[in-house]
Design a protein around this motif. Structure first.
Motif, PDB file in Angstrom:
ATOM      1  N   LEU A 233       0.823  -1.215   0.000  1.00  0.00           N
ATOM      2  CA  LEU A 233       0.000   0.000   0.000  1.00  0.00           C
ATOM      3  C   LEU A 233       0.856   1.264   0.000  1.00  0.00           C
ATOM      4  O   LEU A 233       0.458   2.290  -0.566  1.00  0.00           O
ATOM      5  N   ALA A 234       2.037   1.210   0.618  1.00  0.00           N
ATOM      6  CA  ALA A 234       2.911   2.377   0.655  1.00  0.00           C
ATOM      7  C   ALA A 234       3.369   2.774  -0.737  1.00  0.00           C
ATOM      8  O   ALA A 234       3.687   3.953  -0.983  1.00  0.00           O
ATOM      9  N   SER A 235       3.378   1.824  -1.677  1.00  0.00           N
ATOM     10  CA  SER A 235       3.741   2.136  -3.065  1.00  0.00           C
ATOM     11  C   SER A 235       2.502   2.312  -3.934  1.00  0.00           C
ATOM     12  O   SER A 235       2.273   3.379  -4.503  1.00  0.00           O
ATOM     13  N   VAL A 236       1.686   1.270  -4.017  1.00  0.00           N
ATOM     14  CA  VAL A 236       0.507   1.336  -4.886  1.00  0.00           C
ATOM     15  C   VAL A 236      -0.447   2.429  -4.414  1.00  0.00           C
ATOM     16  O   VAL A 236      -0.991   3.197  -5.219  1.00  0.00           O
ATOM     17  N   GLY A 237      -0.666   2.518  -3.118  1.00  0.00           N
ATOM     18  CA  GLY A 237      -1.582   3.526  -2.593  1.00  0.00           C
ATOM     19  C   GLY A 237      -1.130   4.935  -2.884  1.00  0.00           C
ATOM     20  O   GLY A 237      -1.927   5.787  -3.293  1.00  0.00           O
ATOM     21  N   ARG A 238       0.143   5.214  -2.704  1.00  0.00           N
ATOM     22  CA  ARG A 238       0.628   6.569  -2.986  1.00  0.00           C
ATOM     23  C   ARG A 238       0.607   6.861  -4.478  1.00  0.00           C
ATOM     24  O   ARG A 238       0.321   7.987  -4.896  1.00  0.00           O
ATOM     25  N   LEU A 239       0.906   5.863  -5.306  1.00  0.00           N
ATOM     26  CA  LEU A 239       0.798   6.073  -6.751  1.00  0.00           C
ATOM     27  C   LEU A 239      -0.624   6.435  -7.165  1.00  0.00           C
ATOM     28  O   LEU A 239      -0.828   7.181  -8.132  1.00  0.00           O
ATOM     29  N   ARG A 240      -1.588   5.933  -6.415  1.00  0.00           N
ATOM     30  CA  ARG A 240      -2.995   6.226  -6.725  1.00  0.00           C
ATOM     31  C   ARG A 240      -3.525   7.429  -5.945  1.00  0.00           C
ATOM     32  O   ARG A 240      -4.723   7.683  -5.922  1.00  0.00           O
ATOM     33  N   GLY A 241      -2.612   8.160  -5.297  1.00  0.00           N
ATOM     34  CA  GLY A 241      -2.983   9.437  -4.713  1.00  0.00           C
ATOM     35  C   GLY A 241      -3.453   9.403  -3.284  1.00  0.00           C
ATOM     36  O   GLY A 241      -4.052  10.374  -2.798  1.00  0.00           O
ATOM     37  N   HIS A 242      -3.205   8.308  -2.557  1.00  0.00           N
ATOM     38  CA  HIS A 242      -3.682   8.193  -1.178  1.00  0.00           C
ATOM     39  C   HIS A 242      -2.578   8.532  -0.186  1.00  0.00           C
ATOM     40  O   HIS A 242      -1.387   8.372  -0.467  1.00  0.00           O
ATOM     41  N   LEU A 243      -3.004   8.980   0.993  1.00  0.00           N
ATOM     42  CA  LEU A 243      -2.058   9.373   2.033  1.00  0.00           C
ATOM     43  C   LEU A 243      -1.964   8.376   3.171  1.00  0.00           C
ATOM     44  O   LEU A 243      -0.918   8.254   3.801  1.00  0.00           O
ATOM     45  N   THR A 244      -3.041   7.670   3.467  1.00  0.00           N
ATOM     46  CA  THR A 244      -3.088   6.792   4.632  1.00  0.00           C
ATOM     47  C   THR A 244      -3.519   5.381   4.242  1.00  0.00           C
ATOM     48  O   THR A 244      -4.083   5.154   3.159  1.00  0.00           O
ATOM     49  N   VAL A 245      -3.291   4.443   5.158  1.00  0.00           N
ATOM     50  CA  VAL A 245      -3.692   3.060   4.930  1.00  0.00           C
ATOM     51  C   VAL A 245      -5.201   2.965   4.755  1.00  0.00           C
ATOM     52  O   VAL A 245      -5.692   2.266   3.863  1.00  0.00           O
ATOM     53  N   SER A 246      -5.955   3.651   5.604  1.00  0.00           N
ATOM     54  CA  SER A 246      -7.420   3.539   5.516  1.00  0.00           C
ATOM     55  C   SER A 246      -7.950   4.090   4.194  1.00  0.00           C
ATOM     56  O   SER A 246      -8.904   3.540   3.629  1.00  0.00           O
TER      57      SER A 246
END
Length: 432
Positions: free
Chosen positions: A284-297
């Motif tokens: 999530l630290a990679s894919v999530g940030r690539l998709r514009g997210h800041l937090t795990v939730s």
């Protein structure tokens, strides 16, 4: 809990019998919490040392070691005052640390020094520094690394004939006790007789630790400080787990009365935690940030991120024993990740990402490839990491990056090709 009583203990502080390296939020939400909740908590106090900074140590000293643990669930907060830390010191206070490790009353040294500390480039310098001090007074020796300081403390304990000791690693590494043993031996080898004494007198305990403990923003810390009158509050999720394997020759707290588990076979438990919890966090630290997210939730609420996590978990679970209740554990992890009141920053999780990838993602990928499967979900995690990190974009560079994570995977053309293709597919996504 009354803010006005935070710096006043309701009963005498327990005697220091544990020395902890790596004083931070996780230690205070985990080992210090278990120690405070043990049935014999009154017998086990902690002298805790930061990495290097003095700020946290000063704040806790001003509060007599007391701090507020805020357990944050979707329904609300529950606050508790924790009193197991008796003294707090900056990591630069090497004389106090050495004296604490050498004290005959100390039975345990525990560590949360992060994975990177076991591969610190300055370890060789500390070995040479200790070798130069062989036979001399230990005063004035200032190792640069946590392991160097630990070796210095062990030498002081050997010279003082203070008896056996348990070293307990709480870092997110497979066989963390074994890794600690090997690293301590490598540094201690510079001092004649120390390695042999360690073999006779020191046990190395492995453990699997689990409790999401996010770093607080300045605004959150200020708000909690105002609410509880606390200069060093900690926020953690309700869930907590600790599985321990090893011997304690100088005794230990009754941690099992606080919910810790002791086992003779830690490997499957630590693999479950490292691969499923920590591995998903790294994803999530990679894919999530690539998709514009800041937090795990935020990230786990994104259907694409959830799909990537589920695919990765499917690969990892093929290599874990079914008796670990994997479906239930996955469901519990999703519930924990979705807790909107735990603001776990993806950027925080991404720190030292290459080290984390080696112990969380690469082992699953190696097993998938050895079983004749593609390891596509693991390859996607590596590809996203390279994309978010601005890493290699040509195939030769991708191959080198994969080989740095795992020589086996670096020599696997199918896996490298999958990472390269994934790296290209992530190229158009941007970091928020």
């Amino acid at each position: 809990m009354s803010a006005t009583t935070l710096g006043v203990r309701e009963s005498p502080a327990p005697p220091v019998r544990i020395v902890h390296m790596g004083l931070g939020a996780f230690h205070r939400s985990h080992l210090a919490w278990y120690t405070a909740h043990a049935a014999d908590a009154a017998e086990w106090g902690i002298a805790a040392y930061t990495g290097r900074s003095a700020g946290l140590a000063d704040d806790l000293t001003a509060q007599d070691g007391l701090y507020t643990l805020v357990v944050r669930s979707p329904e609300g907060d529950e606050a508790e005052r924790i009193g197991s830390i008796v003294r707090a010191h900056p990591g630069t206070d090497i004389p106090s640390f050495v004296n604490d490790v050498a004290a005959p009353t100390t039975g345990i040294v525990s560590l949360t020094i992060t994975e990177a500390a076991y591969a610190d480039p300055a370890l060789s310098r500390d070995r040479a520094l200790l070798a130069d001090a062989a036979g001399d007074d230990l005063d004035g020796i200032r190792p640069l690394t946590a392991i160097g300081r630990l070796a210095l403390g062990l030498e002081a304990r050997r010279r003082a004939a203070s008896g056996p000791l348990a070293l307990v690693s709480c870092d997110n590494l497979p066989d963390n006790g074994g890794v600690l043993r090997d690293t301590v031996h490598a540094v201690a080898g510079g001092l004649p007789g120390l390695a042999d004494w360690i073999d006779l007198q020191v046990s190395f305990v492995s453990s699997s630790v689990d409790r999401i403990t996010p770093r607080l923003s300045d605004e959150e810390a200020a708000e909690l400080a105002e609410r509880y009158g606390d200069r060093a509050p900690v926020v953690a999720e309700p869930f907590s787990d600790w599985v321990i394997a090893g011997e304690f020759p100088a005794g230990r707290p009754e941690w099992e009365t606080a919910g810790a588990r002791f086992t003779d076979d830690l490997e499957p438990w630590e693999a479950r935690k490292l691969w499923l919890l920590n591995g998903a966090h790294t994803l999530l630290a990679s894919v999530g940030r690539l998709r514009g997210h800041l937090t795990v939730s935020e990230a786990i609420a994104d259907a694409e991120c959830l799909r990537a996590v589920d695919a990765y978990w499917d690969e990892a679970c093929r290599h874990l024993p079914a008796e670990l209740e994997l479906l239930e554990y996955r469901a519990a992890l999703l519930e924990r990740f979705r807790n909107p009141r735990i603001r776990h920053l993806l950027a925080q999780i991404a720190l030292d990402a290459d080290t984390k990838m080696r112990v969380r993602i690469a082992p699953v990928a190696e097993r998938e490839r050895a079983a004749g499967r593609t390891g596509a979900a693991c390859a996607a995690v590596v590809a996203a990491w390279l994309a978010i990190d601005g890493g290699a974009s040509d195939r030769a560079g991708v191959e080198r990056a994969v080989a740095d994570l795992s020589p086996v995977l670096g020599a696997d053309e199918v896996f490298v090709d999958a990472v390269f293709a994934g790296r290209r597919s992530f190229a158009d996504l941007t970091l928020r």
